[in-house]
Design a protein around this motif. Structure first.
Motif, PDB file in Angstrom:
ATOM      1  N   PHE A 166       0.855  -1.183   0.000  1.00  0.00           N
ATOM      2  CA  PHE A 166       0.000   0.000   0.000  1.00  0.00           C
ATOM      3  C   PHE A 166       0.897   1.241   0.000  1.00  0.00           C
ATOM      4  CE2 PHE A 166      -2.639  -3.213   2.323  1.00  0.00           C
ATOM      5  CZ  PHE A 166      -3.582  -3.384   1.332  1.00  0.00           C
ATOM      6  N   GLY A 167       0.278   2.389   0.198  1.00  0.00           N
ATOM      7  CA  GLY A 167       1.015   3.642   0.110  1.00  0.00           C
ATOM      8  C   GLY A 167       2.234   3.735   1.002  1.00  0.00           C
ATOM      9  N   ALA A 168       2.145   3.199   2.227  1.00  0.00           N
ATOM     10  CA  ALA A 168       3.279   3.311   3.147  1.00  0.00           C
ATOM     11  C   ALA A 168       4.484   2.549   2.625  1.00  0.00           C
ATOM     12  CB  ALA A 168       2.882   2.805   4.537  1.00  0.00           C
ATOM     13  N   ALA A 169       4.238   1.480   1.854  1.00  0.00           N
ATOM     14  CA  ALA A 169       5.343   0.720   1.270  1.00  0.00           C
ATOM     15  C   ALA A 169       6.033   1.531   0.183  1.00  0.00           C
ATOM     16  CB  ALA A 169       4.814  -0.596   0.691  1.00  0.00           C
ATOM     17  N   MET A 170       5.243   2.296  -0.565  1.00  0.00           N
ATOM     18  CA  MET A 170       5.802   3.115  -1.654  1.00  0.00           C
ATOM     19  C   MET A 170       6.714   4.199  -1.075  1.00  0.00           C
ATOM     20  SD  MET A 170       3.904   1.686  -3.963  1.00  0.00           S
ATOM     21  CE  MET A 170       2.450   0.670  -3.740  1.00  0.00           C
ATOM     22  N   GLU A 171       6.240   4.841  -0.014  1.00  0.00           N
ATOM     23  CA  GLU A 171       7.050   5.957   0.487  1.00  0.00           C
ATOM     24  C   GLU A 171       8.305   5.461   1.196  1.00  0.00           C
ATOM     25  OE1 GLU A 171       5.758   8.599   3.432  1.00  0.00           O
ATOM     26  OE2 GLU A 171       5.106   7.056   4.805  1.00  0.00           O
ATOM     27  N   ALA A 172       8.272   4.216   1.687  1.00  0.00           N
ATOM     28  CA  ALA A 172       9.481   3.640   2.278  1.00  0.00           C
ATOM     29  C   ALA A 172      10.560   3.496   1.212  1.00  0.00           C
ATOM     30  CB  ALA A 172       9.162   2.283   2.901  1.00  0.00           C
ATOM     31  N   LEU A 173      10.169   2.918   0.093  1.00  0.00           N
ATOM     32  CA  LEU A 173      11.117   2.698  -1.003  1.00  0.00           C
ATOM     33  C   LEU A 173      11.573   4.026  -1.608  1.00  0.00           C
ATOM     34  CD1 LEU A 173      12.040  -0.042  -2.396  1.00  0.00           C
ATOM     35  CD2 LEU A 173      10.711   0.788  -4.335  1.00  0.00           C
ATOM     36  N   ALA A 174      10.671   4.992  -1.638  1.00  0.00           N
ATOM     37  CA  ALA A 174      11.013   6.297  -2.205  1.00  0.00           C
ATOM     38  C   ALA A 174      11.944   7.086  -1.293  1.00  0.00           C
ATOM     39  CB  ALA A 174       9.740   7.095  -2.482  1.00  0.00           C
ATOM     40  N   GLY A 175      12.204   6.559  -0.097  1.00  0.00           N
ATOM     41  CA  GLY A 175      13.129   7.259   0.797  1.00  0.00           C
ATOM     42  C   GLY A 175      12.451   8.291   1.683  1.00  0.00           C
ATOM     43  N   HIS A 176      11.137   8.331   1.644  1.00  0.00           N
ATOM     44  CA  HIS A 176      10.445   9.371   2.407  1.00  0.00           C
ATOM     45  C   HIS A 176      10.379   9.038   3.899  1.00  0.00           C
ATOM     46  CE1 HIS A 176       6.687  12.118   2.959  1.00  0.00           C
ATOM     47  NE2 HIS A 176       7.784  12.722   3.309  1.00  0.00           N
ATOM     48  N   THR A 177      10.146   7.764   4.223  1.00  0.00           N
ATOM     49  CA  THR A 177       9.978   7.381   5.627  1.00  0.00           C
ATOM     50  C   THR A 177      11.186   7.799   6.465  1.00  0.00           C
ATOM     51  OG1 THR A 177       8.810   5.467   4.748  1.00  0.00           O
ATOM     52  CG2 THR A 177       9.281   5.457   7.109  1.00  0.00           C
ATOM     53  N   LEU A 178      12.363   7.655   5.862  1.00  0.00           N
ATOM     54  CA  LEU A 178      13.585   7.909   6.625  1.00  0.00           C
ATOM     55  C   LEU A 178      13.842   9.395   6.881  1.00  0.00           C
ATOM     56  CD1 LEU A 178      15.665   5.986   7.832  1.00  0.00           C
ATOM     57  CD2 LEU A 178      17.145   6.481   5.897  1.00  0.00           C
ATOM     58  N   GLN A 189       9.405   4.448  15.228  1.00  0.00           N
ATOM     59  CA  GLN A 189       8.458   5.382  15.844  1.00  0.00           C
ATOM     60  C   GLN A 189       7.876   6.365  14.830  1.00  0.00           C
ATOM     61  OE1 GLN A 189       7.451   5.135  19.164  1.00  0.00           O
ATOM     62  NE2 GLN A 189       8.504   3.210  18.711  1.00  0.00           N
ATOM     63  N   THR A 190       8.103   6.085  13.557  1.00  0.00           N
ATOM     64  CA  THR A 190       7.576   6.980  12.526  1.00  0.00           C
ATOM     65  C   THR A 190       6.207   6.484  12.078  1.00  0.00           C
ATOM     66  OG1 THR A 190       9.808   7.506  11.784  1.00  0.00           O
ATOM     67  CG2 THR A 190       8.028   7.954  10.241  1.00  0.00           C
ATOM     68  N   PRO A 191       5.154   7.279  12.284  1.00  0.00           N
ATOM     69  CA  PRO A 191       3.817   6.795  11.922  1.00  0.00           C
ATOM     70  C   PRO A 191       3.681   6.639  10.405  1.00  0.00           C
ATOM     71  CG  PRO A 191       3.743   9.109  12.587  1.00  0.00           C
ATOM     72  CD  PRO A 191       5.141   8.642  12.830  1.00  0.00           C
ATOM     73  N   PRO A 192       2.981   5.583   9.963  1.00  0.00           N
ATOM     74  CA  PRO A 192       2.830   5.392   8.524  1.00  0.00           C
ATOM     75  C   PRO A 192       1.928   6.469   7.923  1.00  0.00           C
ATOM     76  CG  PRO A 192       1.428   3.855   9.707  1.00  0.00           C
ATOM     77  CD  PRO A 192       2.251   4.575  10.739  1.00  0.00           C
ATOM     78  N   THR A 193       2.188   6.813   6.677  1.00  0.00           N
ATOM     79  CA  THR A 193       1.259   7.689   5.962  1.00  0.00           C
ATOM     80  C   THR A 193       1.000   7.077   4.591  1.00  0.00           C
ATOM     81  OG1 THR A 193       2.858   9.091   4.873  1.00  0.00           O
ATOM     82  CG2 THR A 193       2.221   9.724   7.098  1.00  0.00           C
ATOM     83  N   TYR A 194      -0.068   7.534   3.973  1.00  0.00           N
ATOM     84  CA  TYR A 194      -0.525   6.899   2.738  1.00  0.00           C
ATOM     85  C   TYR A 194      -0.738   7.908   1.613  1.00  0.00           C
ATOM     86  CZ  TYR A 194      -0.993   2.746   5.553  1.00  0.00           C
ATOM     87  OH  TYR A 194      -0.714   1.679   6.350  1.00  0.00           O
ATOM     88  N   HIS A 195       0.106   8.948   1.566  1.00  0.00           N
ATOM     89  CA  HIS A 195      -0.115   9.931   0.504  1.00  0.00           C
ATOM     90  C   HIS A 195       0.319   9.427  -0.858  1.00  0.00           C
ATOM     91  CE1 HIS A 195       4.166  11.240   0.833  1.00  0.00           C
ATOM     92  NE2 HIS A 195       3.972  10.737   2.024  1.00  0.00           N
ATOM     93  N   ALA A 196       1.038   8.304  -0.903  1.00  0.00           N
ATOM     94  CA  ALA A 196       1.398   7.744  -2.211  1.00  0.00           C
ATOM     95  C   ALA A 196       0.140   7.352  -2.991  1.00  0.00           C
ATOM     96  CB  ALA A 196       2.306   6.530  -2.044  1.00  0.00           C
ATOM     97  N   ASP A 197      -0.911   6.934  -2.283  1.00  0.00           N
ATOM     98  CA  ASP A 197      -2.134   6.504  -2.982  1.00  0.00           C
ATOM     99  C   ASP A 197      -2.840   7.657  -3.692  1.00  0.00           C
ATOM    100  OD1 ASP A 197      -2.904   3.474  -1.641  1.00  0.00           O
ATOM    101  OD2 ASP A 197      -1.595   4.779  -0.508  1.00  0.00           O
TER     102      ASP A 197
END
Lengths: 443, 411
Positions: A166-178, A189-197
């Motif tokens: 889902f979106g949170a997986a996309m932003e992880a790979l895109a380097g956003h989570t970090l 401790q970083t809350p997931p977000t889903y703006h990739a969707d």
């Protein structure tokens, strides 16, 4: 083929078949429907549409939980798939047809619909359309003017093309989570977000209009590919460019900014009676020395403005660790709303942290009529967020129709559009090729 | 492999060839929307203030952290494929030139503070008179009217007002924003989709559309699951605070540590069997101690106790590849270096290398979608005012006139 409109909404006359699931697909087709396209949701009674529901049977725990399973009135009785928030928000003004694509007749009828349509959009996993016999070579042979948009998470080629996420997986790979998350905390401790969707959905809606424009000039249909994870990479452009230009690996910013200080989210007093509606925090940005002086004035400490530790942005930036507690001491004495109004008046950008329950009473959204009442035949009447742009010449609002119930437009599309006889229609129903209720073993 | 490109604009090509966009916007949201038009082949003419230029020329990041208006990373990224014309809109001549450009455009996009266009006498009726079919998209923080109309905001503030910041938090902690400018990039994509509709409406009817777009509303209705959460409070009375991973209750969901960093995973209840196989514990697939409670959040610590030792024995790429091979949605938490060297993204030719006269050769993020058979080559961002002479000549201004305008600081 749909006829060219002389006026009306911009995409009036454009017929789009949609198998856009979860949030990326629905958000994109919502924009298309807002703009006047006739979007037809392709569903089946044998397979749960994940935009309608994740489970055929909803547990007590989910129903009583703090999301209420997303169902109108928490009503889990039969037909609950017609009362689900995701679907009923994003699929407004859509049509719904159910076809068992695994059956020969259902497959034939789908191809008939393709012949009568301008576009087919889908974000299933990469291999799904081939297994259903509705891949691009098949469909473009049926309708050479068709535009097909495929927008899975990771694209149609490359080693990750079958990856799930889902979106949170996309932003992880895109380097956003970090590069986001709490300062001093590790990424767990970083809350997931889903703006990739929604990002993918918006780009899909742009992509379809791009292909329609091209077709207008060339007369040719087209396969369009969108990788959701690539589309969201632009959101980390600042970190990417820093890496390209300086070889730097940015760490998480928390609520700080690369070039403003003070900047962040500060705790405030609770607003009596609104504990559930307004988070006790104010978001604050100081973009200039003038705004800084205004903030000091508002805090009742005008002398701070000329204090050399904070006099210009460079010194404020360097000393923000000691500055922040001082601001916090002041913000804690006021509610977020008071702070926003006071600081905006003084020329300091400040905002309260709205909780989504409060939004319906927000004076700005109310003044602009952002929410509009929609009556859904099974969910009742509620206030829905309206179209995300306000058009003055051909208004997009009020929304043309509520979201469709499962299979609501079977008769209209199969008989009126494709010309099936009443007897044939009844046979399809009897054979469960079409229907309006999920089968007991729908998965 | 990255594709090479150094061609300067305005080499027209791409699916949107023939469309003309007049870009009066600045910063992130508007320029990202018009970048999409430009990258896919529309002729986008960007109007910049003489001397100062777009505010994003000051955003950085800069090479060596030395500010330079032609080397701002954000400007370079957001303005690929556009032409830059400098114009002082406060002068009569500057205004006249703008109206001449409006005559030829299909769409104009602006992001001034509400009321500015009117103060410049560039609102209706001037625009409508210059070109009745021209559509206009107006982007602002809170909309062109309403009590917050004149409030100042940036990405974090619009995000806060949109209600979405209230769900980006961990229990008991303050909300935490997204990465730098991320909400505005999302808004740019949403704006582009509606802007295309406005443009089409104007082209078809001959009567230009006027679209008023509020960032607060865009973020409220799009970011994360804002729109559905807003409806959820109406449907169920649920407070909608705290974000919940889709379909996950007790199974691993969120960010987990591993040998060399972190990875993200979302495991749905339906995938319990896949998780057991991934962990090499197929005997648990039908174990009622678990299967009867998979929708019970209090089971999470027990499942984490099975999952963490596995996670800690893997690198982030191993965790991603092995979990995905078992049908579980996991991805590595990448750094920019990881992203840059990822075999999938690079193998698909996503990155594009562009030479820029002031910033040199850099790799850029590629186009977000591809029309098969019509590949998109990114073209570099313009220097400030690079196309002023060319565009004014095209409007019929003589060399002498252009020199005069320049001397008076109008262009």
């Amino acid at each position: 083929m749909a006829t060219q409109p002389s006026a009306g909404l911009p995409l009036e006359g454009v017929r789009v078949l949609a198998q856009g699931i979860v949030w990326a697909g629905p958000f994109g087709s919502m924009i298309l429907a807002d703009l006047g396209a006739e979007v037809i949701e392709i569903e089946s009674i044998q397979h749960l549409n994940p935009t309608r529901t994740f489970y055929r049977h909803i547990s007590e725990l989910l129903r009583e939980g703090n999301t209420g399973a997303g169902l109108a009135n928490r009503d889990t009785s039969e037909g609950f798939w017609n009362r689900y928030t995701f679907f009923n928000y994003a699929k407004r003004a859509h049509k719904s047809v159910t076809l068992d694509l695994h059956s020969e007749r259902g497959h034939e009828l789908f191809l008939e619909l393709v012949r009568h349509s301008d576009a087919f959009i889908e974000n299933n996993a990469e291999g799904v359309v081939a297994s259903l016999g509705i891949d691009w070579p098949t469909l473009s042979a049926v309708n050479p003017q068709l535009i097909m948009i495929r927008f899975p998470g990771f694209g149609l080629s490359g080693p990750y093309r079958d990856f799930k996420g889902f979106g949170a997986a996309m932003e992880a790979l895109a380097g956003h989570t970090l590069i986001r998350g709490y300062r001093g905390s590790d990424p767990s401790q970083t809350p997931p977000t889903y703006h990739a969707d929604p990002n993918a959905g918006a780009h899909m809606a742009f992509a379809l209009q791009t292909a329609l424009y091209q077709r207008e000039r060339t007369g040719e249909g087209r396969l369009v590919e969108l990788s959701q994870s690539e589309a969201v990479m632009h959101h980390v452009s600042h970190a990417w460019m820093d890496h390209e230009l300086n070889g730097r690996l940015q760490e998480h910013w928390g609520n700080r900014h690369p070039s403003m200080a003070p900047y962040g989210i500060f705790p405030t007093a609770e607003e009596p009676g609104l504990e559930h509606d307004l988070l006790p925090y104010v978001a604050l940005a100081v973009p200039s020395d003038r705004a800084w002086a205004a903030l000091c004035e508002a805090m009742g400490e005008p002398e701070l403005a000329s204090d050399e530790r904070y006099a210009d942005v460079v010194s404020r930036y360097r000393n923000q660790d000691e500055l922040e507690p001082r601001i916090e001491e002041w913000t804690r004495q006021h509610t977020a709303r008071e702070l926003m109004l006071l600081l905006q008046e003084a020329g300091v950008p400040a905002a309260m942290v709205n909780r989504q329950t409060l939004m319906h009473g927000d004076p700005q959204l109310q003044a602009r009529g952002f929410f509009e009442p929609i009556t859904h035949p099974e969910a009742g009447t509620h206030l829905y967020p309206g179209p995300l742009a306000r058009f003055s010449e051909q208004p997009l609002s009020p929304v043309r129709a509520p979201a469709p119930t499962l299979g609501q437009h079977n008769h209209e599309l199969l008989c009126d559009l494709l010309g099936l006889s009443e007897a044939e229609y009844q046979r399809l129903k009897a054979d469960a090729v079409i229907g309006t209720v999920y089968t007991e073993d729908a998965t | 492999m990255s594709t090479e490109s150094s061609a300067a604009p305005p080499a027209e090509s791409g699916p949107l060839e023939g469309l003309r966009v007049l870009d009066l916007s600045q910063g992130i949201t508007g320029p990202y929307a018009t970048k999409l038009f430009a990258d896919y082949g529309a002729e986008v003419t960007k109007i910049e203030h003489p001397g100062r230029g777009d505010v994003s020329r000051r955003f950085g990041p800069f090479p060596g952290d030395e500010p330079h208006r032609e080397r701002s990373g954000m400007f370079l990224e957001l303005n690929t494929g556009k032409r830059s014309v400098t114009l002082n809109l406060k002068t009569a001549s500057g205004r006249a030139i703008l109206l001449r450009l409006a005559e030829q455009a299909d769409l104009a996009v602006e992001s001034f503070r509400p009321g500015t266009l009117e103060r410049l006498r560039l609102g209706d009726p001037a625009l409508r008179e210059a070109n009745p079919a021209l559509s206009l998209v107006r982007i602002s923080n809170f909309g062109q009217d309403g009590p917050y109309r004149d409030f100042a905001a940036d990405d974090m503030l619009a995000y806060a007002m949109g209600g979405v910041l209230s769900i980006t938090l961990m229990e008991g902690r303050e909300p935490v924003k997204l990465g730098i400018y991320a909400p505005l990039f999302l808004a740019g994509g949403v704006v582009a989709a509606y802007a295309f509709g406005a443009l089409t409406g104007g082209r078809r009817s001959g009567h230009g559309e006027r679209a008023d777009i509020s960032l607060m509303e865009v973020l409220a209705g799009s970011m994360d699951r804002g729109g559905t959460n807003l409806l959820s409070t109406q449907y169920t009375g649920a407070l909608g605070h705290g974000i919940h991973s889709i379909g996950s209750v007790a199974l691993p969901s969120g960010v987990y540590p591993c040998k060399d960093g972190y990875f993200h995973i979302n495991a749905s209840i339906r995938w319990w069997d896949r998780l057991c196989r991934l962990l090499g514990r197929p005997e648990l697939i039908d174990d009622p101690r678990y299967t009867e409670r998979l929708d019970d959040p209090t089971l999470a610590p027990e499942i984490d106790a099975l999952f963490l030792p596995w996670a800690l024995s893997k690198t982030k790429r191993e965790a991603m590849l092995e979990a995905q091979a078992h049908g579980l949605g996991a991805t590595a938490i990448y750094t920019m270096e990881d992203l840059s060297s990822d075999p999938h993204v690079r193998g698909r030719g996503y990155f594009q290398s562009i030479e820029h006269p002031a910033a040199g050769r850099l790799e850029y993020f590629g186009p977000p979608f591809t029309l098969h058979g019509t590949p998109v080559q990114l073209r570099r961002a313009p220097l400030l005012g690079e196309h002023t002479v060319e565009v004014l000549s095209g409007l019929g201004y003589s060399r002498e006139q252009i020199v005069q305008l320049r001397q008076r600081n109008i262009v």
